[in-house]
Design a protein around this motif. Sequence first.
Motif, PDB file in Angstrom:
ATOM      1  N   LYS A 311      33.633  42.918  42.094  1.00  0.00           N
ATOM      2  CA  LYS A 311      34.163  41.579  42.369  1.00  0.00           C
ATOM      3  C   LYS A 311      33.061  40.653  42.887  1.00  0.00           C
ATOM      4  O   LYS A 311      32.972  39.490  42.474  1.00  0.00           O
ATOM      5  N   LEU A 324      40.550  36.629  43.110  1.00  0.00           N
ATOM      6  CA  LEU A 324      39.723  37.826  42.912  1.00  0.00           C
ATOM      7  C   LEU A 324      39.166  38.332  44.233  1.00  0.00           C
ATOM      8  O   LEU A 324      39.250  39.536  44.545  1.00  0.00           O
ATOM      9  N   SER A 327      41.706  39.807  46.523  1.00  0.00           N
ATOM     10  CA  SER A 327      42.310  41.055  46.038  1.00  0.00           C
ATOM     11  C   SER A 327      41.659  42.277  46.679  1.00  0.00           C
ATOM     12  O   SER A 327      42.282  43.343  46.741  1.00  0.00           O
ATOM     13  N   SER A 388      48.791  44.922  42.698  1.00  0.00           N
ATOM     14  CA  SER A 388      47.595  44.120  42.885  1.00  0.00           C
ATOM     15  C   SER A 388      47.819  42.679  42.437  1.00  0.00           C
ATOM     16  O   SER A 388      48.511  42.427  41.444  1.00  0.00           O
ATOM     17  N   LEU A 390      45.748  41.147  40.917  1.00  0.00           N
ATOM     18  CA  LEU A 390      45.038  41.082  39.637  1.00  0.00           C
ATOM     19  C   LEU A 390      45.839  41.714  38.500  1.00  0.00           C
ATOM     20  O   LEU A 390      45.345  41.773  37.367  1.00  0.00           O
ATOM     21  N   ARG A 491      39.673  48.443  34.352  1.00  0.00           N
ATOM     22  CA  ARG A 491      38.841  47.638  35.239  1.00  0.00           C
ATOM     23  C   ARG A 491      37.471  48.277  35.439  1.00  0.00           C
ATOM     24  O   ARG A 491      37.300  49.476  35.206  1.00  0.00           O
ATOM     25  N   ALA A 497      44.413  48.588  33.994  1.00  0.00           N
ATOM     26  CA  ALA A 497      44.956  47.242  34.158  1.00  0.00           C
ATOM     27  C   ALA A 497      46.123  46.966  33.219  1.00  0.00           C
ATOM     28  O   ALA A 497      47.115  46.349  33.610  1.00  0.00           O
ATOM     29  N   ALA A 514      43.661  37.715  33.936  1.00  0.00           N
ATOM     30  CA  ALA A 514      44.340  38.100  35.175  1.00  0.00           C
ATOM     31  C   ALA A 514      43.471  39.034  36.005  1.00  0.00           C
ATOM     32  O   ALA A 514      43.401  38.912  37.240  1.00  0.00           O
ATOM     33  N   VAL A 515      42.775  39.969  35.359  1.00  0.00           N
ATOM     34  CA  VAL A 515      41.934  40.929  36.073  1.00  0.00           C
ATOM     35  C   VAL A 515      40.788  40.210  36.786  1.00  0.00           C
ATOM     36  O   VAL A 515      40.367  40.632  37.872  1.00  0.00           O
ATOM     37  N   ARG A 516      40.274  39.137  36.216  1.00  0.00           N
ATOM     38  CA  ARG A 516      39.193  38.407  36.907  1.00  0.00           C
ATOM     39  C   ARG A 516      39.735  37.419  37.940  1.00  0.00           C
ATOM     40  O   ARG A 516      38.969  36.680  38.568  1.00  0.00           O
ATOM     41  N   GLY A 517      41.065  37.384  38.106  1.00  0.00           N
ATOM     42  CA  GLY A 517      41.668  36.504  39.089  1.00  0.00           C
ATOM     43  C   GLY A 517      41.793  35.073  38.637  1.00  0.00           C
ATOM     44  O   GLY A 517      41.912  34.166  39.460  1.00  0.00           O
TER      45      GLY A 517
END
Length: 532
Positions: A311, A324, A327, A388, A390, A491, A497, A514-517
């Motif tokens: 992150k 992110l 998180s 999460s 994320l 991830r 994810a 979404a995973v990168r916020g």
Amino acid sequence: MDPVIVVGAGPAGLALSLALAAQGVPSVVLDEGPGKEEPRAARTAVLRPDTAAFVERLGCATVRDEGARWTGWRSMRRRQQMRHIELGPEVPSPLHIPQHALTRGLREAIAVLPDPELIRVITHSRLDGIEQDAYGVTAHTRGPGATSWRGSHLVGCDGARSTVRKLLGVRFPGRTAVERHAVAALHVELPWPDEALLHRQPPWRGVGEEVTARPLPDGSWRLDWLLPPRGDLVTPDALVTRIRETLTGWCGTTPSYDLVDTGVYTLHHRLAKQWRVRRAFLAGDAAHLLGALGTQGLDEGLRDVENLAWKLALAWHHGASDVLLDSYQAERRTAVAARLRAADQSLPVLRGAGGLRTYLRGGGHDSLLTDGHVGRGPLGAPPAYPHSPLAPPHAEAYTSVGTPLGAPVEDVRVTAPEDGTTARLRDRLGRGRLLAVLVAPGTGVWDRRHWMSAGVMPRLVEAVSTLPVEGEVLVTETYPGAAAHTVLLVRPDGHLAAVFGGVRPEELHAAADAVRGGAPSRERTDRTADVG
């Protein structure tokens, strides 16, 4: 860009600097000490398979050369064996290593980095102050080389008495003296070579309620005796008596032994209220203390590092949203809080008198304690992050596999289509990339030139090339519970994810976002300043 400032040169701080370096992020490690560790044979670390693999990926050779993996785990109660678990390929063993050897191995990994400028370890540097602004952090140190350091972010890995935590004004509530242990490291031959042992209520005078024996390399063992919470001081004579009574009870007669080191350790349970204050973070013992019932604080500290490193790397290279960066606390604090809660709820059952202990048979006790020691169940298993911030929103294209969303992925064998190299899936972690893993039975026997241009592969490669963060396509023959043409989005820290039934470019793009916020904040992230 300024480097990340890491305060503290213990295992967590050194591992964080290496994890950042693997993703092209420079760091300055502020080390209060002289840059080397005092050998203490009785101070050891037990790393679960996932954290041991993480440290090995960082280039720490001592986990292979100076750590011990057990062949089994035995639980005894009085004179009866309650449980025996064989450890090996099907049930991986934890890694038992002297902590000074682990720290030295991490320092050696830093020393051989191809780019020595990626990590600067500054010894005799004690943190004195922190200033934050919209563009970075300034850390002031005192000591022989007192100066100021400018960084993009700062991470406090400076232990239970963390100066970073105090300067940030973060509270650290919890319980004091949850457990006390007398510890001895010795060379001796025991009846269970290479196996660890937990003996509860041993039937010998003067030993106490519980003793644990865990092998180390070269015929060494670490023995731990559970002490009364508020008992008398353990004198050298009393400790030698414990050693002799224990060894005689196990071996029939007192075997010859060589006592190398001793100690008394008091375990506390504490959890910092905040793990992020703007551009400053807490990790490891600075953020949490645990250790009762076989839980491992260093394990959780290394999991903090693996979670935070990718992150911070994304923020350093491309900027990051508050979603992110927040998180990290949302995921890791929640996971450690659950671990502490499980231990605190189990303590009255396992250590108290009467109540539930009257009804819970020895096997139940042993299962709880064994899980904590070997890394299973609520006391020991790797955490999942199902809630999460994320987590991608639900999509119709989603399907399921044997791994729940948010949990660590299975370490299946994968092939990289670009060059045809094969590896374990976890060997591809830690590079800051999202991994898109295609389940394609038969690819192991097909010529790569054919399947690279066949079926769904071209479409998947194209979809991954347009993701909002860097991604990598991998192919596996099989994955537990997955049908052919399933795509797993993993991830950079190895947590699952999303899972798609086929290649769905739009849904894959949304999940990656979404995973990168979400999109990075608009604040300037490219301002530089002199370091040092």
